[in-house]
Motif scaffolding. Sequence first.
Motif, PDB file in Angstrom:
ATOM      1  N   TRP A 155       0.317   2.007   6.743  1.00  0.00           N
ATOM      2  CA  TRP A 155      -0.250   1.777   5.598  1.00  0.00           C
ATOM      3  C   TRP A 155       0.374   0.633   4.777  1.00  0.00           C
ATOM      4  O   TRP A 155      -0.261   0.261   3.887  1.00  0.00           O
ATOM      5  CB  TRP A 155      -0.250   2.949   4.816  1.00  0.00           C
ATOM      6  N   HIS A 156       1.615   0.039   5.052  1.00  0.00           N
ATOM      7  CA  HIS A 156       1.939  -0.883   4.208  1.00  0.00           C
ATOM      8  C   HIS A 156       1.232  -2.074   4.342  1.00  0.00           C
ATOM      9  O   HIS A 156       0.516  -2.345   5.172  1.00  0.00           O
ATOM     10  CB  HIS A 156       3.477  -1.403   4.597  1.00  0.00           C
ATOM     11  N   ASP A 157       1.074  -2.700   2.929  1.00  0.00           N
ATOM     12  CA  ASP A 157       0.182  -3.608   2.744  1.00  0.00           C
ATOM     13  C   ASP A 157      -1.308  -3.591   3.336  1.00  0.00           C
ATOM     14  O   ASP A 157      -2.003  -4.470   3.498  1.00  0.00           O
ATOM     15  CB  ASP A 157       0.564  -5.127   3.422  1.00  0.00           C
ATOM     16  N   SER A 158      -1.820  -2.235   3.303  1.00  0.00           N
ATOM     17  CA  SER A 158      -3.170  -2.177   3.817  1.00  0.00           C
ATOM     18  C   SER A 158      -3.900  -1.598   2.607  1.00  0.00           C
ATOM     19  O   SER A 158      -5.177  -1.277   3.002  1.00  0.00           O
ATOM     20  CB  SER A 158      -3.140  -0.935   5.169  1.00  0.00           C
ATOM     21  N   PHE A 159      -3.848  -1.611   1.699  1.00  0.00           N
ATOM     22  CA  PHE A 159      -4.527  -0.861   0.619  1.00  0.00           C
ATOM     23  C   PHE A 159      -4.006  -1.581  -0.873  1.00  0.00           C
ATOM     24  O   PHE A 159      -3.157  -2.108  -0.983  1.00  0.00           O
ATOM     25  CB  PHE A 159      -4.429   0.454   0.331  1.00  0.00           C
ATOM     26  N   SER A 160      -4.958  -1.581  -1.758  1.00  0.00           N
ATOM     27  CA  SER A 160      -4.750  -2.038  -2.979  1.00  0.00           C
ATOM     28  C   SER A 160      -4.355  -0.988  -3.951  1.00  0.00           C
ATOM     29  O   SER A 160      -4.728   0.077  -3.961  1.00  0.00           O
ATOM     30  CB  SER A 160      -5.894  -2.657  -3.709  1.00  0.00           C
ATOM     31  N   LYS A 161      -3.303  -1.207  -5.029  1.00  0.00           N
ATOM     32  CA  LYS A 161      -2.735  -0.234  -5.876  1.00  0.00           C
ATOM     33  C   LYS A 161      -3.650  -0.087  -6.916  1.00  0.00           C
ATOM     34  O   LYS A 161      -3.683   0.908  -7.684  1.00  0.00           O
ATOM     35  CB  LYS A 161      -1.546  -0.727  -6.283  1.00  0.00           C
TER      36      LYS A 161
END
Length: 170
Positions: A155-161
């Motif tokens: 999941w690292h860098d796979s979604f927007s905060k």
Amino acid sequence: MSLVNGLPAHVLLVHIVVVLVPLTALALVTGALWPRAARRLGILLPSLALVALASVPLTTQAGEWLERHVQSDALVRRHTELGDGLLPWALGLFVLAALVWWAARRGAVETGRAGGLRWSALPVRIIVAALSVAVAAGAVVDVYRIGDSGAKAAWHDSFSKTASGSDGGS
């Protein structure tokens, strides 16, 4: 095994490990500390441990296939290294579960009643109980560490905060 219904088998098999290893650890500790529970669990205790043990190399093998099909980085490598360390814990759970089951079965046969215990067996029970608690704790902690590292790798860098704007009306 590489793919199941188009999905990497590892992401499906990992759920078996995540459920069965801690469940086996809980059953083992319960049976080791409470002989009546070990007798009630019966053959289910070593059977559960055997299925958990068998699921570890299947999941690891599927994970190695997946590792060759994703972009490698430090997080994936860390997850792989941690995953390789679970098999000894699962083997320990199985050996101790079989020992606890055998001792509970033998104790019930020798005494002819449910609650009997020879005093000479007490030191052995204490050692087995202590080993069971230690191995169960080690297995559960290892499953947690492996799962945490796998989640970070996936999941690292796979979604927007921040929300994407299509939050469904909430």
